[in-house]
Design a protein around this motif. Structure first.
Motif, mmCIF file in Angstrom:
data_model
loop_
_atom_site.group_PDB
_atom_site.id
_atom_site.type_symbol
_atom_site.label_atom_id
_atom_site.label_comp_id
_atom_site.label_asym_id
_atom_site.label_seq_id
_atom_site.Cartn_x
_atom_site.Cartn_y
_atom_site.Cartn_z
ATOM 1 N N THR A 342 -58.225 -5.445 50.756
ATOM 2 C CA THR A 342 -57.365 -5.431 51.942
ATOM 3 C C THR A 342 -56.955 -3.998 52.267
ATOM 4 O O THR A 342 -57.378 -3.051 51.595
ATOM 5 C CB THR A 342 -56.124 -6.315 51.706
ATOM 6 O OG1 THR A 342 -55.356 -6.381 52.899
ATOM 7 C CG2 THR A 342 -55.261 -5.797 50.565
ATOM 8 N N GLY A 343 -56.124 -3.837 53.302
ATOM 9 C CA GLY A 343 -55.577 -2.527 53.638
ATOM 10 C C GLY A 343 -56.598 -1.523 54.127
ATOM 11 O O GLY A 343 -56.457 -0.326 53.903
ATOM 12 N N PHE A 344 -57.602 -1.978 54.861
ATOM 13 C CA PHE A 344 -58.719 -1.102 55.216
ATOM 14 C C PHE A 344 -58.381 -0.084 56.307
ATOM 15 O O PHE A 344 -59.199 0.783 56.617
ATOM 16 C CB PHE A 344 -59.921 -1.945 55.621
ATOM 17 C CG PHE A 344 -60.537 -2.673 54.465
ATOM 18 C CD1 PHE A 344 -61.470 -2.054 53.661
ATOM 19 C CD2 PHE A 344 -60.147 -3.968 54.155
ATOM 20 C CE1 PHE A 344 -62.025 -2.710 52.577
ATOM 21 C CE2 PHE A 344 -60.694 -4.635 53.067
ATOM 22 C CZ PHE A 344 -61.631 -4.005 52.274
ATOM 23 N N SER A 345 -57.234 -0.195 56.916
ATOM 24 C CA SER A 345 -56.748 0.819 57.858
ATOM 25 C C SER A 345 -57.725 1.083 59.005
ATOM 26 O O SER A 345 -57.976 2.229 59.387
ATOM 27 C CB SER A 345 -56.435 2.120 57.102
ATOM 28 O OG SER A 345 -55.503 1.888 56.064
ATOM 29 N N GLY A 346 -58.273 -0.008 59.541
ATOM 30 C CA GLY A 346 -59.197 0.095 60.663
ATOM 31 C C GLY A 346 -60.660 0.078 60.277
ATOM 32 O O GLY A 346 -61.531 0.106 61.151
#
Length: 392
Positions: A342-346
């Motif tokens: 998760t948390g791929f920032s786009g």
């Protein structure tokens, strides 16, 4: 997209429960089921792909500053290229390239370093001058452009089709995908060999392993499991123009790096957007005009012809952002298996195929094709952030 799955009963137990039915979750489900993992259950609170995936701009690239992200991007591009054969779905892949326009000397220096790293890892990126950039993207004005970075193997494709392909193939391999199912609680097993429970608004499932792929909603899922997943949601808006008069036949993904303004071809029109530095964290998906003056200013400098186009449609989606703009991938310590991606920032859509392989291998105890240990969520507790500089 999730009608058939939502009609199924929630099973009482599963070997693996995946929370989140976007591109990352469905990719993990497919890769696990294809590898022979039995009783894979994916739970999605809405319809498949209805979260950030369906709101993505669809860009796919290997041009990053971080070596791990480059390798994830390169592998995903390979899997996107073969998607019609495996898992078996047309995704409207356009490999028109990614073009970064650079207007600050420090950015030119950084991209020189990035290109060297990318080339060493198999990305055929290169630096261009302003005139070469305009040949590739004729809609741009080169005013103030010092240089550009381009890779011809990057491009864009259809996020909805990618999710559909992974979901259908995961089901063919025996995975269950249940939509309209909201996870409200988790209880990890008391021992390493035991099973935990996943509580939903449709019942409780016993699970040996839980995998969080919940995107912008991951912090809440992590908290249920006693794990700090520092993911915060930020609204991003996208617009699509109507047909553009005398439009070029090919328009690469073009990014004005200093402003984050970007656009690429979309049918007979153009898809465009940019970040809003005034946006506050939250789950608001309403459309607003507050960002339009800043967008118009960027367009007037970098692509003034786009100001002539009518806006045909638009939408708002969520970026899932971590403090260092890099993903969280790994397995939490403690009893009861809890993995996360998760948390791929786009960058979640474009890295989704490769991440599915990585999480499959982490689950099976195999060494992934790329070492993702530096992306563990524990890096923040150890004050070891891993900054990705090539973000838009």
């Amino acid at each position: 997209m999730g009608t058939r799955a939502s009609a199924r009963e929630l099973p009482p137990a599963a070997e693996v429960v995946i929370v989140g039915g976007g591109v990352v979750g469905t990719s993990i489900a497919f890769h696990l089921a294809e590898a022979g993992v039995r009783d894979v259950l994916l739970l999605e609170r809405g319809a498949l792909g209805s979260g950030s995936t369906s709101k993505a701009a669809g860009g796919v690239r290997g041009q990053f500053s971080d070596a791990v992200n480059i390798q994830l991007g390169v592998r995903s591009l390979e899997l996107f290229q073969d998607f019609s054969d495996r898992p078996g779905q047309e995704i409207d892949l356009h490999r028109e390239g990614y073009l970064f326009l650079l207007t600050r000397p420090e950015d030119v220096a950084a991209f020189e370093r990035n290109v060297a790293t990318q080339n060493a890892l198999g990305v055929p990126s290169r630096l261009l001058d302003a005139a070469e950039a305009r040949e590739l993207s004729p809609l741009i004005s080169t005013e103030g452009v010092l240089a550009a970075a381009f890779s011809p193997e990057d491009g864009y494709c259809s996020p909805e089709s990618v999710v559909l392909g992974y979901a259908a193939a995961a089901r063919r391999h025996g995975a269950r995908l249940v939509t309209g199912c909201h996870v409200t609680g988790l209880e990890r097993a008391a021992t390493a060999s035991g099973a935990g429970t996943v509580v939903t608004d449709r019942g409780t499932v016993t699970a040996n392993t839980v995998i969080c792929a919940a995107g912008a909603w991951s912090a809440a899922i992590g908290a249920m499991a006693g794990i700090d997943l520092p993911v915060r949601p930020y609204r991003r808006q996208i617009l699509v123009t109507g047909p553009l008069r005398d439009a070029p036949s090919r328009i690469p993904m073009t990014i004005d790096f200093s402003t984050s303004f970007y656009f690429h071809g979309e049918g007979q029109g153009v898809l465009l957007g940019m970040s809003d530095p005034d946006e506050t964290s939250g789950f608001d998906l309403s459309r607003t005009d507050a960002w339009l003056p800043r967008l118009s200013e960027a367009m007037s400098v970098r692509a003034p012809r786009l100001l002539e186009a009518d806006i045909a449609t638009g939408w708002a989606g969520l970026y899932e952002v971590t403090p260092d703009h890099n993903a969280l991938i790994g397995e939490a310590p403690g009893d009861g298996r809890f993995l996360y991606a998760t948390g791929f920032s786009g960058h979640g859509f474009l890295q989704g195929p490769a991440v599915g392989e990585v999480v499959r291998d982490l689950y099976l105890g195999r060494r992934p094709f790329v070492d993702v240990s530096a992306l563990s969520a524990e890096r923040f507790a150890h004050n070891a952030p891993r900054k990705e500089l090539n973000c838009v």
